[in-house]
Design a protein around this motif. Structure first.
Motif, PDB file in Angstrom:
ATOM      1  N   TYR A  15      28.476 -30.224   7.253  1.00 47.39           N
ATOM      2  CA  TYR A  15      29.675 -29.969   8.050  1.00 47.39           C
ATOM      3  C   TYR A  15      29.340 -29.844   9.531  1.00 47.39           C
ATOM      4  O   TYR A  15      30.143 -30.179  10.393  1.00 47.39           O
ATOM      5  N   GLN A  16      28.126 -29.376   9.836  1.00 48.77           N
ATOM      6  CA  GLN A  16      27.780 -28.988  11.211  1.00 48.77           C
ATOM      7  C   GLN A  16      27.226 -30.115  12.065  1.00 48.77           C
ATOM      8  O   GLN A  16      27.415 -30.130  13.274  1.00 48.77           O
ATOM      9  N   TRP A  17      26.505 -31.078  11.465  1.00 49.89           N
ATOM     10  CA  TRP A  17      25.892 -32.112  12.299  1.00 49.89           C
ATOM     11  C   TRP A  17      25.878 -33.456  11.575  1.00 49.89           C
ATOM     12  O   TRP A  17      25.935 -33.540  10.366  1.00 49.89           O
ATOM     13  N   ASN A  18      25.790 -34.506  12.377  1.00 47.60           N
ATOM     14  CA  ASN A  18      25.597 -35.858  11.860  1.00 47.60           C
ATOM     15  C   ASN A  18      24.723 -36.625  12.827  1.00 47.60           C
ATOM     16  O   ASN A  18      24.399 -36.127  13.915  1.00 47.60           O
TER      17      ASN A  18
ATOM     18  N   GLU B  47      28.611 -30.146  15.670  1.00 48.60           N
ATOM     19  CA  GLU B  47      29.951 -29.589  15.780  1.00 48.60           C
ATOM     20  C   GLU B  47      29.818 -28.146  16.268  1.00 48.60           C
ATOM     21  O   GLU B  47      28.765 -27.517  16.130  1.00 48.60           O
ATOM     22  N   ALA B  48      30.887 -27.600  16.806  1.00 52.01           N
ATOM     23  CA  ALA B  48      30.856 -26.214  17.268  1.00 52.01           C
ATOM     24  C   ALA B  48      30.838 -25.240  16.095  1.00 52.01           C
ATOM     25  O   ALA B  48      30.268 -24.146  16.191  1.00 52.01           O
ATOM     26  N   ASP B  49      31.450 -25.643  14.970  1.00 52.21           N
ATOM     27  CA  ASP B  49      31.591 -24.756  13.825  1.00 52.21           C
ATOM     28  C   ASP B  49      30.638 -25.141  12.698  1.00 52.21           C
ATOM     29  O   ASP B  49      30.121 -26.256  12.656  1.00 52.21           O
ATOM     30  N   GLN B  50      30.474 -24.213  11.773  1.00 57.21           N
ATOM     31  CA  GLN B  50      29.571 -24.435  10.648  1.00 57.21           C
ATOM     32  C   GLN B  50      30.182 -23.863   9.377  1.00 57.21           C
ATOM     33  O   GLN B  50      30.668 -22.731   9.359  1.00 57.21           O
ATOM     34  N   GLU B  51      30.132 -24.644   8.336  1.00 57.34           N
ATOM     35  CA  GLU B  51      30.571 -24.191   7.018  1.00 57.34           C
ATOM     36  C   GLU B  51      29.363 -24.042   6.105  1.00 57.34           C
ATOM     37  O   GLU B  51      28.432 -24.856   6.154  1.00 57.34           O
ATOM     38  N   VAL B  52      29.383 -23.009   5.268  1.00 53.35           N
ATOM     39  CA  VAL B  52      28.385 -22.864   4.207  1.00 53.35           C
ATOM     40  C   VAL B  52      29.112 -23.087   2.886  1.00 53.35           C
ATOM     41  O   VAL B  52      30.071 -22.365   2.559  1.00 53.35           O
ATOM     42  N   ALA B  53      28.673 -24.083   2.140  1.00 49.07           N
ATOM     43  CA  ALA B  53      29.316 -24.420   0.871  1.00 49.07           C
ATOM     44  C   ALA B  53      28.368 -24.138  -0.290  1.00 49.07           C
ATOM     45  O   ALA B  53      27.171 -24.438  -0.228  1.00 49.07           O
ATOM     46  N   LEU B  54      28.920 -23.539  -1.331  1.00 48.73           N
ATOM     47  CA  LEU B  54      28.212 -23.394  -2.601  1.00 48.73           C
ATOM     48  C   LEU B  54      28.649 -24.569  -3.468  1.00 48.73           C
ATOM     49  O   LEU B  54      29.838 -24.731  -3.759  1.00 48.73           O
ATOM     50  N   VAL B  55      27.687 -25.388  -3.871  1.00 53.77           N
ATOM     51  CA  VAL B  55      28.004 -26.600  -4.610  1.00 53.77           C
ATOM     52  C   VAL B  55      27.508 -26.485  -6.045  1.00 53.77           C
ATOM     53  O   VAL B  55      26.329 -26.225  -6.298  1.00 53.77           O
ATOM     54  N   ASP B  56      28.435 -26.645  -6.984  1.00 55.96           N
ATOM     55  CA  ASP B  56      28.114 -26.722  -8.406  1.00 55.96           C
ATOM     56  C   ASP B  56      27.824 -28.188  -8.697  1.00 55.96           C
ATOM     57  O   ASP B  56      28.747 -28.983  -8.900  1.00 55.96           O
ATOM     58  N   TYR B  57      26.550 -28.526  -8.681  1.00 54.28           N
ATOM     59  CA  TYR B  57      26.161 -29.929  -8.796  1.00 54.28           C
ATOM     60  C   TYR B  57      26.522 -30.507 -10.161  1.00 54.28           C
ATOM     61  O   TYR B  57      26.952 -31.660 -10.273  1.00 54.28           O
ATOM     62  N   LYS B  58      26.393 -29.685 -11.207  1.00 51.61           N
ATOM     63  CA  LYS B  58      26.678 -30.147 -12.558  1.00 51.61           C
ATOM     64  C   LYS B  58      28.135 -30.542 -12.710  1.00 51.61           C
ATOM     65  O   LYS B  58      28.460 -31.564 -13.328  1.00 51.61           O
TER      66      LYS B  58
ATOM     67  N   ILE C 254      31.930 -20.632   1.116  1.00 49.44           N
ATOM     68  CA  ILE C 254      31.689 -19.190   0.984  1.00 49.44           C
ATOM     69  C   ILE C 254      31.513 -18.517   2.343  1.00 49.44           C
ATOM     70  O   ILE C 254      31.498 -17.285   2.415  1.00 49.44           O
ATOM     71  N   ALA C 255      31.370 -19.287   3.414  1.00 49.48           N
ATOM     72  CA  ALA C 255      31.259 -18.709   4.757  1.00 49.48           C
ATOM     73  C   ALA C 255      31.623 -19.763   5.789  1.00 49.48           C
ATOM     74  O   ALA C 255      31.429 -20.959   5.563  1.00 49.48           O
ATOM     75  N   PHE C 256      32.135 -19.304   6.905  1.00 54.40           N
ATOM     76  CA  PHE C 256      32.481 -20.191   8.001  1.00 54.40           C
ATOM     77  C   PHE C 256      32.200 -19.486   9.316  1.00 54.40           C
ATOM     78  O   PHE C 256      32.538 -18.313   9.480  1.00 54.40           O
ATOM     79  N   PHE C 257      31.547 -20.187  10.249  1.00 51.86           N
ATOM     80  CA  PHE C 257      31.125 -19.587  11.505  1.00 51.86           C
ATOM     81  C   PHE C 257      31.616 -20.408  12.691  1.00 51.86           C
ATOM     82  O   PHE C 257      31.585 -21.638  12.660  1.00 51.86           O
ATOM     83  N   GLY C 258      32.039 -19.717  13.722  1.00 53.21           N
ATOM     84  CA  GLY C 258      32.343 -20.354  14.989  1.00 53.21           C
ATOM     85  C   GLY C 258      31.063 -20.513  15.788  1.00 53.21           C
ATOM     86  O   GLY C 258      29.962 -20.268  15.289  1.00 53.21           O
ATOM     87  N   PRO C 259      31.161 -20.907  17.051  1.00 55.92           N
ATOM     88  CA  PRO C 259      29.980 -21.203  17.860  1.00 55.92           C
ATOM     89  C   PRO C 259      29.079 -20.014  18.152  1.00 55.92           C
ATOM     90  O   PRO C 259      27.934 -20.187  18.551  1.00 55.92           O
ATOM     91  N   SER C 260      29.555 -18.793  17.930  1.00 55.43           N
ATOM     92  CA  SER C 260      28.753 -17.614  18.266  1.00 55.43           C
ATOM     93  C   SER C 260      27.683 -17.279  17.226  1.00 55.43           C
ATOM     94  O   SER C 260      26.748 -16.532  17.509  1.00 55.43           O
ATOM     95  N   TYR C 261      27.839 -17.835  16.017  1.00 57.51           N
ATOM     96  CA  TYR C 261      26.902 -17.526  14.943  1.00 57.51           C
ATOM     97  C   TYR C 261      26.483 -18.805  14.230  1.00 57.51           C
ATOM     98  O   TYR C 261      27.267 -19.755  14.126  1.00 57.51           O
ATOM     99  N   SER C 262      25.275 -18.815  13.701  1.00 56.30           N
ATOM    100  CA  SER C 262      24.793 -20.009  13.010  1.00 56.30           C
ATOM    101  C   SER C 262      23.799 -19.637  11.920  1.00 56.30           C
ATOM    102  O   SER C 262      22.886 -18.835  12.149  1.00 56.30           O
ATOM    103  N   VAL C 263      23.980 -20.198  10.733  1.00 57.58           N
ATOM    104  CA  VAL C 263      23.002 -20.046   9.661  1.00 57.58           C
ATOM    105  C   VAL C 263      21.866 -21.029   9.923  1.00 57.58           C
ATOM    106  O   VAL C 263      22.093 -22.219  10.126  1.00 57.58           O
ATOM    107  N   GLU C 264      20.653 -20.531   9.922  1.00 56.50           N
ATOM    108  CA  GLU C 264      19.486 -21.351  10.242  1.00 56.50           C
ATOM    109  C   GLU C 264      18.660 -21.723   9.017  1.00 56.50           C
ATOM    110  O   GLU C 264      17.918 -22.707   9.032  1.00 56.50           O
ATOM    111  N   GLU C 265      18.767 -20.927   7.963  1.00 58.45           N
ATOM    112  CA  GLU C 265      17.931 -21.149   6.783  1.00 58.45           C
ATOM    113  C   GLU C 265      18.554 -20.395   5.619  1.00 58.45           C
ATOM    114  O   GLU C 265      19.440 -19.540   5.811  1.00 58.45           O
ATOM    115  N   ALA C 266      18.113 -20.695   4.408  1.00 58.15           N
ATOM    116  CA  ALA C 266      18.627 -20.006   3.229  1.00 58.15           C
ATOM    117  C   ALA C 266      17.622 -20.126   2.092  1.00 58.15           C
ATOM    118  O   ALA C 266      16.765 -21.020   2.090  1.00 58.15           O
TER     119      ALA C 266
END
Length: 214
Positions: free
Chosen positions: A112-115, A125-136, A143-155
C-alpha cells in the motif's frame, strides 16, 4: 534529549483509494502509563536487527525500555491489497511479506505504501496500511493504518497467534504494536525518548533487497 510520554491512537478507515487519513492523539504527561513485563530484545532475530541498527547511533537504545501505554481490542477493516499469487498481484512485494510459523498468514505493510516508479526507484505514498492476509483463504484485512507521522519499519511473528510491529515516528520516537490474535487484543508500546539517526531503518530495509530509495 527531551523525553516524550504519549499515547498513539489509530483510527482505521476502509475505503477504495489511498486518500484515507489517520488520527493520532497525544496525551498529557499526567496520564498513567501501564507498565508490564519488558519485551526482551533477544526474543527474535528481526527485533535484534532493528534494535542493533538504531543502537549504532544511540548506544542506550533497548527493547527493554519500551513500556505498554494501552491495550485495546483488535479492529479489522476490509483491505484492497492484492493477496499473493492472485490476479493483479505485483511479485516485487513477495519478498517483503512477513509470514507466521505455519506459513498460512502474513503481514503486508509494503504494497500500500510504495511502488516502483519509471526510474526504478521506490515511490512512496504518504499513508501506510498494515494488512493481515489469510493466504489459505485469500483474504486480506486491515489491522492498522498510519498517516505520514508514523511508519511501520519491520515486523515479526511469535508462532501463529502473536505478531509485533516495529515502527518509528516523524519525531524519531520509536513504537511497537503487539497483536495477540487469539486474545483479540493489541498492545501499544512506547519508547521514552527520541533517537538520533540520518537514514531510517525503513529505507535500509528496502535497500537490502535491492530497492533504490534515493
Amino acid at each position: 534529549m527531551k523525553k516524550y510520554i504519549f499515547l498513539l491512537s489509530f483510527f482505521l478507515f476502509s475505503c477504495s483509494d489511498k486518500k484515507e487519513k489517520s488520527t493520532e492523539i497525544l496525551t498529557p504527561e499526567s496520564n498513567t502509563t501501564e507498565i508490564t513485563e519488558p519485551l526482551p530484545q533477544a526474543e527474535n532475530a528481526t527485533l535484534t536487527t532493528w534494535i542493533s541498527y538504531y543502537r549504532e547511533t544511540n548506544p542506550d537504545f533497548s527493547a527493554e525500555k519500551f513500556a505498554v501505554t494501552t491495550t485495546s481490542p483488535i479492529t479489522y477493516y476490509p483491505s484492497n491489497v492484492k493477496v499473493m499469487n492472485e490476479e493483479g498481484f505485483n511479485e516485487i512485494y513477495k519478498t517483503f511479506f512477513v509470514f507466521n510459523e505455519s506459513k498460512d498468514k502474513y503481514l503486508d505493510f509494503d504494497s500500500y505504501q510504495w511502488n516502483i516508479a519509471a526510474d526504478g526507484r521506490a515511490s512512496f505514498e504518504a499513508d501506510q496500511e498494515v494488512a493481515l492476509v489469510d493466504y489459505k483463504n485469500k483474504k486480506a484485512q486491515r489491522i492498522a493504518f498510519f498517516g505520514p507521522s508514523y511508519s511501520v519499519e519491520e515486523a515479526y511473528w511469535k508462532g501463529d497467534s502473536v505478531a509485533v510491529l516495529l515502527g518509528n515516528s516523524y519525531e524519531k520516537v520509536p513504537f511497537m504494536m503487539k497483536y495477540n490474535f487469539k486474545k483479540k487484543t493489541v498492545e501499544n508500546l512506547q519508547y521514552p525518548d527520541t533517537l538520533k539517526f540520518d537514514i531510517p531503518y525503513s529505507k535500509v530495509r528496502l535497500q537490502k533487497f535491492g530497492i533504490k530509495t534515493e
